[in-house]
Write a protein that holds these residues in place. Structure first.
Motif, PDB file in Angstrom:
ATOM      1  N   PHE A 106      45.348  40.904  30.963  1.00  0.00           N
ATOM      2  CA  PHE A 106      44.709  39.609  31.274  1.00  0.00           C
ATOM      3  C   PHE A 106      45.663  38.470  30.952  1.00  0.00           C
ATOM      4  CE2 PHE A 106      42.358  35.896  29.754  1.00  0.00           C
ATOM      5  CZ  PHE A 106      41.608  35.581  30.877  1.00  0.00           C
ATOM      6  N   ASP A 107      46.329  38.566  29.801  1.00  0.00           N
ATOM      7  CA  ASP A 107      47.241  37.511  29.388  1.00  0.00           C
ATOM      8  C   ASP A 107      48.402  37.358  30.363  1.00  0.00           C
ATOM      9  OD1 ASP A 107      48.122  35.489  27.687  1.00  0.00           O
ATOM     10  OD2 ASP A 107      49.408  36.853  26.548  1.00  0.00           O
ATOM     11  N   VAL A 108      48.944  38.488  30.831  1.00  0.00           N
ATOM     12  CA  VAL A 108      50.093  38.441  31.725  1.00  0.00           C
ATOM     13  C   VAL A 108      49.676  38.041  33.142  1.00  0.00           C
ATOM     14  CG1 VAL A 108      51.872  39.827  32.865  1.00  0.00           C
ATOM     15  CG2 VAL A 108      51.496  40.062  30.413  1.00  0.00           C
ATOM     16  N   LEU A 109      48.695  38.748  33.686  1.00  0.00           N
ATOM     17  CA  LEU A 109      48.341  38.533  35.093  1.00  0.00           C
ATOM     18  C   LEU A 109      47.582  37.226  35.324  1.00  0.00           C
ATOM     19  CD1 LEU A 109      47.310  42.168  36.081  1.00  0.00           C
ATOM     20  CD2 LEU A 109      49.452  40.992  36.614  1.00  0.00           C
ATOM     21  N   ASN A 111      46.728  34.605  32.731  1.00  0.00           N
ATOM     22  CA  ASN A 111      47.238  33.413  32.044  1.00  0.00           C
ATOM     23  C   ASN A 111      48.663  33.057  32.479  1.00  0.00           C
ATOM     24  OD1 ASN A 111      44.849  33.194  30.640  1.00  0.00           O
ATOM     25  ND2 ASN A 111      45.596  34.276  28.833  1.00  0.00           N
ATOM     26  N   GLN A 112      49.530  34.076  32.540  1.00  0.00           N
ATOM     27  CA  GLN A 112      50.926  33.793  32.845  1.00  0.00           C
ATOM     28  C   GLN A 112      51.183  33.589  34.338  1.00  0.00           C
ATOM     29  OE1 GLN A 112      53.726  36.416  30.912  1.00  0.00           O
ATOM     30  NE2 GLN A 112      55.340  35.995  32.388  1.00  0.00           N
ATOM     31  N   PHE A 113      50.610  34.472  35.178  1.00  0.00           N
ATOM     32  CA  PHE A 113      50.869  34.381  36.625  1.00  0.00           C
ATOM     33  C   PHE A 113      49.751  33.651  37.378  1.00  0.00           C
ATOM     34  CE2 PHE A 113      53.730  37.795  35.409  1.00  0.00           C
ATOM     35  CZ  PHE A 113      54.851  37.529  36.164  1.00  0.00           C
ATOM     36  N   GLY A 114      48.689  33.282  36.676  1.00  0.00           N
ATOM     37  CA  GLY A 114      47.647  32.465  37.286  1.00  0.00           C
ATOM     38  C   GLY A 114      46.753  33.178  38.280  1.00  0.00           C
ATOM     39  N   ALA A 139      41.099  50.866  39.345  1.00  0.00           N
ATOM     40  CA  ALA A 139      40.529  50.308  40.577  1.00  0.00           C
ATOM     41  C   ALA A 139      40.823  48.818  40.679  1.00  0.00           C
ATOM     42  CB  ALA A 139      39.023  50.556  40.615  1.00  0.00           C
ATOM     43  N   ALA A 140      40.752  48.120  39.542  1.00  0.00           N
ATOM     44  CA  ALA A 140      41.054  46.692  39.540  1.00  0.00           C
ATOM     45  C   ALA A 140      42.535  46.454  39.781  1.00  0.00           C
ATOM     46  CB  ALA A 140      40.628  46.076  38.201  1.00  0.00           C
ATOM     47  N   MET A 141      43.391  47.288  39.184  1.00  0.00           N
ATOM     48  CA  MET A 141      44.825  47.131  39.364  1.00  0.00           C
ATOM     49  C   MET A 141      45.237  47.380  40.819  1.00  0.00           C
ATOM     50  SD  MET A 141      45.757  46.073  36.489  1.00  0.00           S
ATOM     51  CE  MET A 141      47.526  46.047  36.779  1.00  0.00           C
ATOM     52  N   ALA A 142      44.491  48.262  41.495  1.00  0.00           N
ATOM     53  CA  ALA A 142      44.767  48.496  42.918  1.00  0.00           C
ATOM     54  C   ALA A 142      44.498  47.227  43.724  1.00  0.00           C
ATOM     55  CB  ALA A 142      43.907  49.652  43.431  1.00  0.00           C
ATOM     56  N   LEU A 143      43.500  46.445  43.310  1.00  0.00           N
ATOM     57  CA  LEU A 143      43.217  45.177  43.991  1.00  0.00           C
ATOM     58  C   LEU A 143      44.321  44.158  43.721  1.00  0.00           C
ATOM     59  CD1 LEU A 143      39.383  44.824  43.233  1.00  0.00           C
ATOM     60  CD2 LEU A 143      40.455  45.571  45.359  1.00  0.00           C
ATOM     61  N   TYR A 144      44.805  44.135  42.487  1.00  0.00           N
ATOM     62  CA  TYR A 144      45.899  43.210  42.158  1.00  0.00           C
ATOM     63  C   TYR A 144      47.180  43.571  42.920  1.00  0.00           C
ATOM     64  CZ  TYR A 144      43.416  40.839  38.377  1.00  0.00           C
ATOM     65  OH  TYR A 144      42.527  40.071  37.660  1.00  0.00           O
ATOM     66  N   GLU A 145      47.372  44.849  43.156  1.00  0.00           N
ATOM     67  CA  GLU A 145      48.598  45.297  43.826  1.00  0.00           C
ATOM     68  C   GLU A 145      48.705  44.748  45.250  1.00  0.00           C
ATOM     69  OE1 GLU A 145      51.012  49.490  44.682  1.00  0.00           O
ATOM     70  OE2 GLU A 145      49.237  49.460  43.388  1.00  0.00           O
ATOM     71  N   PRO A 151      52.461  39.576  41.349  1.00  0.00           N
ATOM     72  CA  PRO A 151      53.795  40.171  41.213  1.00  0.00           C
ATOM     73  C   PRO A 151      53.696  41.675  41.467  1.00  0.00           C
ATOM     74  CG  PRO A 151      52.862  39.747  39.046  1.00  0.00           C
ATOM     75  CD  PRO A 151      51.880  39.216  40.047  1.00  0.00           C
ATOM     76  N   THR A 152      53.857  42.050  42.722  1.00  0.00           N
ATOM     77  CA  THR A 152      53.555  43.421  43.155  1.00  0.00           C
ATOM     78  C   THR A 152      54.292  44.483  42.340  1.00  0.00           C
ATOM     79  OG1 THR A 152      53.217  42.601  45.402  1.00  0.00           O
ATOM     80  CG2 THR A 152      53.459  44.973  45.123  1.00  0.00           C
ATOM     81  N   ARG A 153      55.585  44.270  42.141  1.00  0.00           N
ATOM     82  CA  ARG A 153      56.371  45.275  41.413  1.00  0.00           C
ATOM     83  C   ARG A 153      55.858  45.443  39.990  1.00  0.00           C
ATOM     84  NH1 ARG A 153      58.693  50.013  41.287  1.00  0.00           N
ATOM     85  NH2 ARG A 153      60.392  50.151  39.772  1.00  0.00           N
ATOM     86  N   LEU A 154      55.481  44.360  39.332  1.00  0.00           N
ATOM     87  CA  LEU A 154      54.967  44.434  37.969  1.00  0.00           C
ATOM     88  C   LEU A 154      53.667  45.222  37.924  1.00  0.00           C
ATOM     89  CD1 LEU A 154      55.107  41.815  35.235  1.00  0.00           C
ATOM     90  CD2 LEU A 154      52.852  42.703  35.805  1.00  0.00           C
TER      91      LEU A 154
END
Length: 211
Positions: A106-109, A111-114, A139-145, A151-154
């Motif tokens: 949560f902090d990275v995705l 707070n940091q990347f907005g 399942a949530a990370m698949a949506l972020y991807e 940041p897809t690679r991250l």
């Protein structure tokens, strides 16, 4: 050593264990007799199948499953892979974080990347307000991807790190501890509260394709 909370029957003195074991067998027999004559006729087929299944599961437990004797080498390969992923994640994020924890993701995705929160641990409450905490399960990370501003690679590396971490903690390490002469003798729990069969020490129902 023997204590009143010891779950290892082999560590309990015979003079203590014998009366308990005998009474336990008598109680189980009485419950069996009580239930046997009260099972509805339409359930007899299921009852008989469960009895046959008990013998099958016993033989499966006794035979066990053979595992590779080179688990230690696999552990080192996985650890090195995870280290390499962690180093790349640190470079992409500009700082170190724990890929397996919700709080750090949560902090990275967010707070940091907005990025917005795409999934929650619970649904909405009676007032229509979002309940629970932000979720960063697979399942949530698949949506972020596939999110256009992510940041897809991250995100891909976070998912990959979690994959190897699960392989290490759920399979490789327990297998090293539980295997006897290269064979795992798990325990099949024929009936749990949900009405399904479960497996433990280790859970052979959650085998990974990489295990």
């Amino acid at each position: 050593p023997y204590t009143h909370r010891n779950k290892d029957y082999g560590a309990i003195p015979t003079d203590v264990m014998a009366p308990y074991a005998c009474q336990d067998a008598l109680d189980v027999r009485d419950v069996f007799k009580y239930l046997w004559h009260r099972v509805p006729e339409q359930c007899h087929e299921v009852r008989d199948m469960e009895i046959r299944m008990t013998r099958v599961l016993f033989e499966m437990e006794r035979a066990g499953m053979r595992v590779t004797s080179d688990l230690l080498r696999h552990e080192m390969v996985v650890l090195n892979t995870m280290l390499a992923i962690d180093m790349e994640l640190t470079e992409l994020a500009g700082r170190s974080f724990r890929p397996g924890t919700n709080a750090d993701c949560f902090d990275v995705l967010c707070n940091q990347f907005g990025l917005p929160v795409l999934a929650w641990t619970k649904g909405k409450d009676e007032d229509g307000e979002q309940a629970g905490a932000p979720s960063f399960k697979d399942a949530a990370m698949a949506l972020y991807e596939v999110h256009p501003h992510a940041p897809t690679r991250l995100v891909q590396l976070i998912r990959e790190y979690r994959h190897w971490d699960k392989l290490l903690t759920a399979f490789i390490k327990p297998y090293q501890t539980l295997a006897v002469d290269g064979v795992l003798h798990c325990t099949y729990n024929q009936m749990v509260r949900t009405g399904r069969m479960s497996c433990s020490l280790p859970n052979m129902q959650q085998l990974s394709k990489d295990a």
